[in-house]
Design a protein around this motif. Structure first.
Motif, PDB file in Angstrom:
ATOM      1  N   LEU A 169       1.843   7.656  22.233  1.00 59.68           N
ATOM      2  CA  LEU A 169       2.888   6.866  21.608  1.00 59.68           C
ATOM      3  C   LEU A 169       3.478   7.532  20.379  1.00 59.68           C
ATOM      4  N   LYS A 170       2.637   8.250  19.617  1.00 51.70           N
ATOM      5  CA  LYS A 170       3.168   8.815  18.382  1.00 51.70           C
ATOM      6  C   LYS A 170       4.272   9.822  18.665  1.00 51.70           C
ATOM      7  N   GLY A 171       4.123  10.591  19.737  1.00 48.78           N
ATOM      8  CA  GLY A 171       5.144  11.566  20.061  1.00 48.78           C
ATOM      9  C   GLY A 171       6.343  10.962  20.742  1.00 48.78           C
ATOM     10  N   LEU A 172       6.262   9.671  21.120  1.00 51.58           N
ATOM     11  CA  LEU A 172       7.344   9.037  21.850  1.00 51.58           C
ATOM     12  C   LEU A 172       8.125   8.071  20.974  1.00 51.58           C
ATOM     13  N   ALA A 173       8.072   8.273  19.675  1.00 51.72           N
ATOM     14  CA  ALA A 173       8.632   7.285  18.772  1.00 51.72           C
ATOM     15  C   ALA A 173       9.781   7.820  17.952  1.00 51.72           C
ATOM     16  N   ARG A 174      10.740   6.949  17.729  1.00 53.63           N
ATOM     17  CA  ARG A 174      11.675   7.181  16.648  1.00 53.63           C
ATOM     18  C   ARG A 174      10.956   6.802  15.357  1.00 53.63           C
ATOM     19  N   THR A 175      11.568   7.048  14.236  1.00 50.09           N
ATOM     20  CA  THR A 175      10.847   6.837  12.988  1.00 50.09           C
ATOM     21  C   THR A 175      11.701   6.106  11.955  1.00 50.09           C
ATOM     22  N   VAL A 176      11.010   5.595  10.946  1.00 45.94           N
ATOM     23  CA  VAL A 176      11.670   5.048   9.763  1.00 45.94           C
ATOM     24  C   VAL A 176      11.023   5.680   8.537  1.00 45.94           C
ATOM     25  N   SER A 177      11.759   5.699   7.457  1.00 48.22           N
ATOM     26  CA  SER A 177      11.220   6.215   6.209  1.00 48.22           C
ATOM     27  C   SER A 177      10.079   5.328   5.726  1.00 48.22           C
ATOM     28  N   ASN A 178       9.026   5.959   5.242  1.00 53.46           N
ATOM     29  CA  ASN A 178       7.919   5.171   4.706  1.00 53.46           C
ATOM     30  C   ASN A 178       8.297   4.462   3.412  1.00 53.46           C
ATOM     31  N   ARG A 179       9.444   4.827   2.811  1.00 52.11           N
ATOM     32  CA  ARG A 179       9.885   4.168   1.585  1.00 52.11           C
ATOM     33  C   ARG A 179      10.164   2.685   1.833  1.00 52.11           C
ATOM     34  N   ILE A 180      10.656   2.359   3.032  1.00 53.75           N
ATOM     35  CA  ILE A 180      10.916   0.965   3.366  1.00 53.75           C
ATOM     36  C   ILE A 180       9.626   0.163   3.288  1.00 53.75           C
ATOM     37  N   ILE A 181       8.579   0.702   3.875  1.00 52.23           N
ATOM     38  CA  ILE A 181       7.307  -0.005   3.932  1.00 52.23           C
ATOM     39  C   ILE A 181       6.633  -0.020   2.563  1.00 52.23           C
ATOM     40  N   ALA A 182       6.787   1.067   1.815  1.00 58.86           N
ATOM     41  CA  ALA A 182       6.217   1.100   0.469  1.00 58.86           C
ATOM     42  C   ALA A 182       6.821   0.001  -0.407  1.00 58.86           C
ATOM     43  N   HIS A 183       8.133  -0.212  -0.277  1.00 59.30           N
ATOM     44  CA  HIS A 183       8.784  -1.272  -1.052  1.00 59.30           C
ATOM     45  C   HIS A 183       8.384  -2.657  -0.562  1.00 59.30           C
ATOM     46  N   SER A 184       8.003  -2.761   0.717  1.00 64.03           N
ATOM     47  CA  SER A 184       7.646  -4.066   1.281  1.00 64.03           C
ATOM     48  C   SER A 184       6.227  -4.487   0.935  1.00 64.03           C
ATOM     49  N   LEU A 185       5.386  -3.521   0.613  1.00 57.72           N
ATOM     50  CA  LEU A 185       3.970  -3.817   0.396  1.00 57.72           C
ATOM     51  C   LEU A 185       3.742  -4.886  -0.678  1.00 57.72           C
ATOM     52  N   PRO A 186       4.435  -4.844  -1.832  1.00 53.18           N
ATOM     53  CA  PRO A 186       4.212  -5.912  -2.821  1.00 53.18           C
ATOM     54  C   PRO A 186       4.518  -7.300  -2.274  1.00 53.18           C
ATOM     55  N   ALA A 187       5.517  -7.409  -1.380  1.00 58.65           N
ATOM     56  CA  ALA A 187       5.832  -8.711  -0.790  1.00 58.65           C
ATOM     57  C   ALA A 187       4.692  -9.195   0.097  1.00 58.65           C
ATOM     58  N   PHE A 188       4.050  -8.263   0.817  1.00 57.27           N
ATOM     59  CA  PHE A 188       2.896  -8.646   1.632  1.00 57.27           C
ATOM     60  C   PHE A 188       1.756  -9.135   0.744  1.00 57.27           C
ATOM     61  N   VAL A 189       1.515  -8.421  -0.349  1.00 59.08           N
ATOM     62  CA  VAL A 189       0.447  -8.809  -1.268  1.00 59.08           C
ATOM     63  C   VAL A 189       0.745 -10.183  -1.870  1.00 59.08           C
ATOM     64  N   GLN A 190       2.004 -10.396  -2.236  1.00 60.92           N
ATOM     65  CA  GLN A 190       2.397 -11.682  -2.810  1.00 60.92           C
ATOM     66  C   GLN A 190       2.207 -12.819  -1.799  1.00 60.92           C
ATOM     67  N   ALA A 191       2.355 -12.497  -0.516  1.00 63.99           N
ATOM     68  CA  ALA A 191       2.181 -13.504   0.530  1.00 63.99           C
ATOM     69  C   ALA A 191       0.719 -13.724   0.891  1.00 63.99           C
ATOM     70  N   GLY A 192      -0.191 -13.015   0.193  1.00 60.88           N
ATOM     71  CA  GLY A 192      -1.612 -13.226   0.427  1.00 60.88           C
ATOM     72  C   GLY A 192      -2.257 -12.232   1.366  1.00 60.88           C
ATOM     73  N   ILE A 193      -1.515 -11.185   1.738  1.00 63.85           N
ATOM     74  CA  ILE A 193      -2.065 -10.150   2.616  1.00 63.85           C
ATOM     75  C   ILE A 193      -2.494  -8.982   1.748  1.00 63.85           C
ATOM     76  N   SER A 194      -3.789  -8.742   1.654  1.00 60.35           N
ATOM     77  CA  SER A 194      -4.298  -7.681   0.798  1.00 60.35           C
ATOM     78  C   SER A 194      -3.930  -6.315   1.378  1.00 60.35           C
ATOM     79  N   PRO A 195      -3.917  -5.263   0.552  1.00 58.72           N
ATOM     80  CA  PRO A 195      -3.658  -3.919   1.086  1.00 58.72           C
ATOM     81  C   PRO A 195      -4.609  -3.544   2.216  1.00 58.72           C
ATOM     82  N   GLU A 196      -5.874  -3.983   2.105  1.00 60.73           N
ATOM     83  CA  GLU A 196      -6.835  -3.668   3.162  1.00 60.73           C
ATOM     84  C   GLU A 196      -6.464  -4.373   4.464  1.00 60.73           C
ATOM     85  N   ALA A 197      -6.038  -5.630   4.355  1.00 59.01           N
ATOM     86  CA  ALA A 197      -5.613  -6.364   5.554  1.00 59.01           C
ATOM     87  C   ALA A 197      -4.338  -5.762   6.134  1.00 59.01           C
ATOM     88  N   PHE A 198      -3.453  -5.305   5.263  1.00 54.04           N
ATOM     89  CA  PHE A 198      -2.226  -4.659   5.721  1.00 54.04           C
ATOM     90  C   PHE A 198      -2.555  -3.418   6.553  1.00 54.04           C
TER      91      PHE A 198
END
Length: 352
Positions: free
Chosen positions: A5-34
């Protein structure tokens, strides 16, 4: 057969996900759970040029779709474009007109990600965008984030913030819907049939005094070079070829064209429409790739195996041996058995 699957994928910048991580934490999802949910390690988010492939990105989108829309999206501004995507930001801000800036943004959005579509209709004084999400199409949070990025860019050319933006979203209204309306300058509608944003401006083609005409071609070449680099690393059509070849090599699979296409979409977790559109963007289509793979595989099987023509015909999904013979002869001016004899004779001569 285990999918690569990894070789069969298009991609997105990890910057999108890095910016989203605080929202996940705020919603109660710890970095470990993420990390457990998505398979994305925190180290994956450190490299400013890192990319996340489709399988893990899909998990992020599905996880985000289960949460409320984060209010922080309303704080996106043009400096975020510069900070995370400086090649794209520099090009968009140094455009001759606002219309040109929007054109640059649309042309090089692949630097940000390749799992959604931003369609655009233009007239002399109006521009309308439609956002289509490949993952979680009934959620509005991705559309809101994309529209906010566009608004930030447009307002950089309209510093008096006089432009009024009209929008409608497919999802339900978040609790801060009134703040979105205040930010856009007009009421926003939810539970609509599509994600759309439009605005009117008589200054779309007004030249910008600060435009550096000598710098613009260099910035565009830089953006194209970076986009080409990313696409070559993750060329979708090349990966589709690989997957077709794997399907044809597995005798347990139905090798007919319609079945191959269905299996391909299932493996990539995508729709026929999305698959067709992505291949069109690379100047090809499924049938062309299917025939290309079958042509190469027919040559290989004839020259490297002892399979009969009938067995090769069946393995490659042809309706009959005669259909395979016509297909092969049209491409090589030789029937399959003559090609096999020719390659065997040529091989014997090399060994002599």
């Amino acid at each position: 057969m285990t999918p690569r699957l990894k070789g069969l994928a298009r991609t997105v910048s990890n910057r999108i996900i890095a910016h989203s991580l605080p929202a996940f934490v705020q919603a109660g999802i710890s970095p470990e759970a993420f990390v457990r949910h998505t398979g994305i390690a925190l180290d994956d988010l450190i490299d400013p040029q890192g990319r996340i492939e489709g399988v893990r990105h899909r998990r992020v989108v599905e996880l985000a779709a289960s949460m409320s829309v984060p209010r922080g999206m309303l704080e996106l501004n043009v400096t975020d474009l510069f900070h995370d995507y400086p090649v794209l930001g520099n090009l968009c801000i140094n455009a001759r007109t606002l219309r040109t800036a929007i054109g640059h943004y649309l042309a090089y959005r692949g630097l940000i990600g390749e799992f959604d579509f931003l369609l655009c209709r233009q007239s002399a004084t109006r521009i309308q965008f439609e956002y289509i999400s490949e993952f979680a199409p009934q959620a509005s949070f991705q559309a809101l984030a994309n529209f906010m990025s566009l608004i930030a860019l447009i307002r950089a050319y309209d510093q008096r913030a006089q432009t009024v933006f009209h929008a409608e979203f497919v999802g339900v209204a978040p609790p801060f819907a009134s703040s979105i309306a205040q930010c856009f300058g007009a009421p926003v509608r939810f539970a609509q049939s599509a994600n759309r944003l439009w605005f009117d401006s008589v200054a779309l083609d007004t030249p910008v005094p600060q435009h550096n005409a000598a710098l613009e071609p260099w910035l565009q070449a830089q953006a194209q070079q970076e986009l080409t680099r990313i696409q070559r690393l993750h060329l979708f059509s090349a990966n589709v070829e690989t997957l077709i070849r794997e399907f044809l090599a597995d005798p347990a699979n139905d090798q007919s064209g319609a079945s191959l296409l269905q299996q391909l979409c299932q493996r990539l977790n995508t729709t026929r429409w999305t698959l067709r559109r992505q291949l069109q963007q690379e100047g090809t289509h499924f049938r062309e790739l299917e025939l290309k793979v079958k042509t190469g595989e027919s040559r290989r099987l004839l020259s490297e195996t002892a399979l009969s023509v009938a067995q090769i015909s069946e393995q490659l999904g042809f309706a009959s041996q005669s259909a395979f013979t016509r297909f092969f002869k049209a491409r090589h001016a030789l029937p399959p058995l003559s090609y096999r004899q020719h390659t065997q004779t040529a091989g014997e001569r090399k060994l002599a």
